[in-house]
Design an enzyme around this catalytic site. Structure first.
Site, short mmCIF file in Angstrom:
data_model
loop_
_atom_site.label_atom_id
_atom_site.label_comp_id
_atom_site.label_asym_id
_atom_site.label_seq_id
_atom_site.Cartn_x
_atom_site.Cartn_y
_atom_site.Cartn_z
N ARG A 22 0.80 -1.22 0.00
CA ARG A 22 0.00 0.00 0.00
C ARG A 22 0.84 1.27 0.00
NH1 ARG A 22 -5.45 -0.61 1.45
NH2 ARG A 22 -5.56 1.62 1.02
N ARG A 49 16.66 -7.21 -1.41
CA ARG A 49 16.68 -7.62 -2.81
C ARG A 49 17.09 -6.46 -3.71
NH1 ARG A 49 14.18 -11.98 -5.24
NH2 ARG A 49 13.52 -13.63 -3.81
N ARG A 53 11.78 -5.10 -3.38
CA ARG A 53 10.33 -5.40 -3.38
C ARG A 53 9.73 -5.39 -1.98
NH1 ARG A 53 10.10 -11.55 -5.52
NH2 ARG A 53 11.36 -10.59 -7.16
N GLY A 205 10.37 -22.34 3.57
CA GLY A 205 9.15 -23.14 3.60
C GLY A 205 8.82 -23.76 4.94
#
Length: 264
Positions: A22, A49, A53, A205
């Site tokens: 946002r 990164r 991002r 994960g």
């Protein structure tokens, strides 16, 4: 010898993902990092990164001043990131592969194919004074190559096991790997890395369920976990989510290595 209590590194990248979605100033990953430490986290992990991002330069700069445990900076082996690392001087640097089109990091570094370049890069990174870690697949050749170029730590990619162990409700999702086979790779890989004198970490994960099997592998001393904790935190709060993961890790460690015969 492996630590009695497995250490938790909390990755706060996805707090920044929510903020960036946002374009607001909140939620702040710096605040989340403080809550994680209050809840017992041993390390704060962020991935700066190239495309920014989620985590921003400002986040890393403030975290360097506020983290009271250990700051682990995940980064690609580029000139830009080396310059930032030399300025920030995190406690630990984890070199990871990075592709702009990927949703999240997919697989480990190919140390075998990039042996000379990574060896030279690591020598330059040592100027930061940080501990050096490489994010690699549970492949014996990659583990041996990591030790050969001087990595102190290897973070073994647990994503294939975690996907194989997942219970999907979406019938469109399928996974080709076998759960027991992938777990065995982690057991054998972690043992090999420890035998070579490296500290062994696990990441990618990992959630509150599959961590039970992974934490049962005694060679894994450290766990870097982000998405599952942030997702859980959205329902129960950040401190509780971190504490519950610490409890799950210890429960897994207490139950012992799954199927000791797999070491053979």
């Amino acid at each position: 010898m492996p630590s009695i209590r497995p250490r938790l590194g909390v990755n706060v990248d996805h707090i920044a993902t929510i903020r960036q979605a946002r374009g607001t100033l909140y939620p702040d990953p710096v605040f989340a990092a403080s809550l994680a430490e209050l809840a017992g986290a041993d390390q704060i992990t962020v991935h700066l990164r190239e495309d920014r991002r989620h985590i921003q330069d400002r986040d890393v700069e403030i975290l360097r001043r506020t983290v009271t445990t250990r700051l682990n900076l995940e980064m690609a082996a580029t000139e830009e990131m080396l310059k930032i690392a030399l300025d920030i001087r995190p406690d630990m640097i984890t070199l990871v592969p990075e592709k702009r089109e990927e949703q999240t990091t997919e697989g480990g570094l190919s140390v075998v194919d990039n042996h000379k370049r990574l060896a030279e890069y690591i020598e330059r990174v040592r100027e930061t004074g940080a501990h050096i870690s490489l994010f690699i697949d549970p492949d014996l050749a990659q583990i041996e190559a990591s030790a050969d170029i001087g990595a102190e730590i290897v973070e073994i990619h647990t994503g294939d096991f975690c996907m194989a162990a997942a219970e999907f409700t979406n019938t469109k999702v399928s996974y080709e790997y076998d759960r027991d086979e992938e777990l065995n790779k982690l057991i054998v890989g972690a043992r090999k890395a420890a035998q070579l004198g490296m500290t062994v970490a696990a990441g990618h994960g990992i959630d509150y369920k599959n961590v039970l099997d992974i934490a049962a592998i005694p060679e894994f001393e450290e766990f870097n976990i982000g998405h599952a904790i942030v997702a859980r935190a959205s329902l129960v709060g950040f401190e509780r989510a971190v504490r519950e993961m610490i409890d799950a890790m210890q429960l897994g460690r207490n139950q012992g290595t799954p199927d000791e015969t797999r070491h053979a």
